[in-house]
Write an enzyme that holds these catalytic residues in place. Structure first.
Site, PDB file in Angstrom:
ATOM      1  N   SER A  23     -73.182  45.020 -14.070  1.00 36.69           N
ATOM      2  CA  SER A  23     -73.196  43.570 -13.825  1.00 36.69           C
ATOM      3  C   SER A  23     -74.544  42.947 -14.177  1.00 36.69           C
ATOM      4  O   SER A  23     -74.737  41.752 -14.004  1.00 36.69           O
ATOM      5  CB  SER A  23     -72.860  43.289 -12.357  1.00 36.69           C
ATOM      6  N   ASN A 110     -74.050  46.609  -0.852  1.00 32.00           N
ATOM      7  CA  ASN A 110     -73.017  45.671  -0.394  1.00 32.00           C
ATOM      8  C   ASN A 110     -73.605  44.525   0.428  1.00 32.00           C
ATOM      9  O   ASN A 110     -73.257  43.357   0.227  1.00 32.00           O
ATOM     10  CB  ASN A 110     -71.948  46.408   0.418  1.00 32.00           C
ATOM     11  N   HIS A 156     -51.409   0.628 -10.821  1.00 31.88           N
ATOM     12  CA  HIS A 156     -50.488   1.067 -11.885  1.00 31.88           C
ATOM     13  C   HIS A 156     -51.058   0.761 -13.283  1.00 31.88           C
ATOM     14  O   HIS A 156     -50.305   0.535 -14.223  1.00 31.88           O
ATOM     15  CB  HIS A 156     -49.105   0.416 -11.759  1.00 31.88           C
ATOM     16  N   SER A 277     -67.801   9.860 -36.152  1.00 33.62           N
ATOM     17  CA  SER A 277     -66.735  10.625 -36.799  1.00 33.62           C
ATOM     18  C   SER A 277     -67.213  11.024 -38.194  1.00 33.62           C
ATOM     19  O   SER A 277     -67.948  10.283 -38.842  1.00 33.62           O
ATOM     20  CB  SER A 277     -65.479   9.754 -36.901  1.00 33.62           C
ATOM     21  N   LYS A 283     -66.405   4.611 -36.326  1.00 34.05           N
ATOM     22  CA  LYS A 283     -66.223   5.222 -35.014  1.00 34.05           C
ATOM     23  C   LYS A 283     -67.505   5.404 -34.215  1.00 34.05           C
ATOM     24  O   LYS A 283     -68.535   5.787 -34.747  1.00 34.05           O
ATOM     25  CB  LYS A 283     -65.572   6.600 -35.165  1.00 34.05           C
ATOM     26  N   ASN A 285     -67.683   7.308 -30.641  1.00 36.45           N
ATOM     27  CA  ASN A 285     -66.771   7.942 -29.682  1.00 36.45           C
ATOM     28  C   ASN A 285     -67.419   8.278 -28.340  1.00 36.45           C
ATOM     29  O   ASN A 285     -68.591   8.622 -28.294  1.00 36.45           O
ATOM     30  CB  ASN A 285     -66.213   9.237 -30.292  1.00 36.45           C
ATOM     31  N   GLU A 290     -65.401  12.410 -22.503  1.00 35.77           N
ATOM     32  CA  GLU A 290     -64.242  13.275 -22.788  1.00 35.77           C
ATOM     33  C   GLU A 290     -64.550  14.730 -22.448  1.00 35.77           C
ATOM     34  O   GLU A 290     -63.707  15.454 -21.912  1.00 35.77           O
ATOM     35  CB  GLU A 290     -63.840  13.149 -24.260  1.00 35.77           C
ATOM     36  N   GLN A 322     -67.322  41.738  -7.376  1.00 34.86           N
ATOM     37  CA  GLN A 322     -68.329  41.533  -8.411  1.00 34.86           C
ATOM     38  C   GLN A 322     -67.903  40.396  -9.357  1.00 34.86           C
ATOM     39  O   GLN A 322     -68.729  39.767 -10.002  1.00 34.86           O
ATOM     40  CB  GLN A 322     -68.525  42.831  -9.199  1.00 34.86           C
TER      41      GLN A 322
HETATM   42  N1  ARG Z   1     -72.750  44.576  -8.602  1.00 35.99           N
HETATM   43  C1  ARG Z   1     -72.131  44.658  -7.337  1.00 35.99           C
HETATM   44  C2  ARG Z   1     -71.473  43.314  -6.987  1.00 35.99           C
HETATM   45  O1  ARG Z   1     -71.786  42.367  -7.590  1.00 35.99           O
HETATM   46  C3  ARG Z   1     -73.119  45.024  -6.304  1.00 35.99           C
HETATM   47  C4  ARG Z   1     -72.561  45.779  -5.152  1.00 35.99           C
HETATM   48  C5  ARG Z   1     -72.231  47.133  -5.570  1.00 35.99           C
HETATM   49  N2  ARG Z   1     -71.728  47.900  -4.484  1.00 35.99           N
HETATM   50  C6  ARG Z   1     -70.998  49.002  -4.679  1.00 35.99           C
HETATM   51  N3  ARG Z   1     -70.578  49.591  -3.647  1.00 35.99           N
HETATM   52  N4  ARG Z   1     -70.682  49.390  -5.873  1.00 35.99           N
HETATM   53  O2  ARG Z   1     -70.654  43.222  -6.105  1.00 35.99           O
END
Ligand code: ARG
Length: 461
Positions: A23, A110, A156, A277, A283, A285, A290, A322
């Protein structure tokens, strides 16, 4: 790829698995929160005698150095690590030696990631609060300058009754004011510290969770360690706040797109906020509006994505969570850009006051007032409604506005009309008389604007 685990494995991780699992390419954004969380944890471990004072001090010094070096660009966060937590711990250990390996005592990734993300979102709530306050400022100054700018109000999408531009903008002011207060609510509710929850069941070390909560500016520690590592409610709430902001911005964008069209011509978007455009030279725009309208779907998507991710996860932590980061970061960047660009567009837009007023005159927006006039002359409202309906039909057939009719023409439809009808259906009169609290009459509007001004000066997150 460097990992924090591996002891119980006999083979190394498949490369595709490591990439799929990692990650760091997106959670690197949490480096600041991760490091300050670790500093607080190390301080607490030192205070509780779980780590020696020397170890705690060298960890804290090392972490501060890492933070400084990331910020000044001398330390680059690379993808060689699984996540930001592994990166920081690895660099720390490389820099200060064995003491670095003690940082994770009594902690799990965690509770660490739960903490990082909460702190990050808390910071974003404050950012959005400021950004919205700026947009409110822009709207309020348009309001202050347009208390007497008459325009049609619609139902409306049909012209209904005359209002003022101040009043119209005031409606959006209310929406963004609620959005701002939602940021405050979210920041308040999330402000409990999950650090110390461990993997799911707390730890056997005598951690002082109240101390770390205080160090990190939380109101208190969370109350249940399993909930602490698996709760993402605050994030869903926050994404819902963003979704509502986008919904409001999108409605507003739709108005601007309509008003900018050749048919309305109520506004002229500044050249700096429009695009052209490649084929049609005439144009100009409203692309920004948008795009804001279009990007709304992305932010709704983030909300739906998180609701769906969380709906079937058994307690406590599961890796599904994650997935909270990429969508949230994208929603944050998208919504932030939309607010600031929309704000810029609104602070440079020109309102064609004459076109707005003419439009209010051409759409029978004073028909209700004409009926009310007859009520004043003793005609029951239901009858008056019918009479004015006939009068409008006559006007349509003869291509006239109510104000254009001669007294004879009025009287031909109903003898109760007298010369004072002209004053009664004058648009200024119609607006000026709408004086109930919250109505567009300048007298009423001034009071609300004063309150809004006070609110912007006083209320800070
Ligand atoms: N990259 C993990 C997340 O974003 C971090 C926690 C990882 N914990 C684990 N038990 N693998 O949740």
């Amino acid at each position: 790829m460097a990992q924090l685990w591996g002891g119980r494995f006999t083979k190394s991780t498949d490369k595709a698995v490591a990439d799929f699992n990692a990650s760091i390419c997106f959670d690197r954004r949490l480096y600041k929160e991760d490091i300050s969380g670790s500093i607080a944890h190390a301080k607490m471990l030192g205070k509780q005698g779980i780590l020696s004072k020397d170890d705690a001090d060298s960890i804290i010094l090392g972490l501060n150095g890492i933070l400084r070096d990331i910020e000044n660009g001398t330390l680059v966060i690379t993808d060689d690590y699984e996540d930001i937590h592994s990166f920081v711990e690895a660099v720390l250990t490389k820099r200060i030696g064995d003491a670095g390996k003690k940082l994770h005592t009594g902690r799990s990734r965690n509770d660490q990631v739960a903490l990082d993300m909460r702190m990050y979102i808390r910071g974003e709530c404050a950012e959005f609060e400021k950004t919205l306050a700026h947009l409110l400022e822009t709207l309020l100054s348009i309001m202050e300058n347009n208390i007497d700018t008459i325009m049609p109000g619609f139902t409306h999408l049909q012209k209904a009754q005359p209002v003022t531009l101040a009043h119209y903008m005031g409606a959006y002011f209310e929406m963004f004011r609620r959005d701002r207060s939602r940021m405050l609510d979210t920041a308040k509710r999330l402000n409990e510290c999950p650090l110390g929850a461990g993997a799911l069941a707390g730890t056997t070390y005598p951690l002082d969770r109240f101390y770390t909560a205080e160090l990190l500016d939380f109101d208190r520690p969370t109350r249940n360690s399993m909930d602490s590592v698996s709760d993402r409610d605050y994030l869903i709430e926050f994404l819902d706040d963003l979704a509502l902001i986008m919904m409001h911005l999108s409605r507003f964008s739709e108005e601007i797109i309509l008003w900018n069209s050749n048919e309305y011509r109520f506004v002229e978007i500044d050249d700096g906020f429009s695009t052209g455009s490649s084929i049609m030279p005439q144009k100009k725009n409203p692309d920004i509006a948008e795009l804001v309208r279009g990007k709304t779907g992305r932010v709704y998507g983030a909300l739906m994505s998180m609701l769906t991710t969380m709906k079937g996860i058994p307690l406590a932590y599961d890796k599904d969570m994650q997935e909270d980061k990429e969508v949230s970061f994208d929603a944050i960047d998208t919504c932030y850009n939309c607010i600031t660009l929309f704000d810029g567009m609104m602070s440079t837009i020109t309102f064609r006051k004459d076109v707005m007023e003419r439009s209010a005159m051409n759409g029978f927006t004073n028909a209700t007032d004409a009926a009310d006039y007859l009520v004043g002359k003793g005609v029951p409202f239901r009858d008056a409604h019918g009479i004015i309906g006939k009068l409008v039909l006559y006007c349509i057939d003869n291509n006239k506005a109510i104000d254009d009719l001669s007294l004879d023409e009025f009287k031909a439809v109903c003898p109760a009309f007298e010369a004072d009808i002209y004053e009664a259906v004058n648009l200024k009169t119609c607006v000026n008389k709408r004086l109930t609290y919250g109505a567009p009459g300048p007298g009423a509007m001034k009071k609300v604007i004063e309150e809004d001004r006070k609110y912007l000066l006083e209320e800070k997150l």
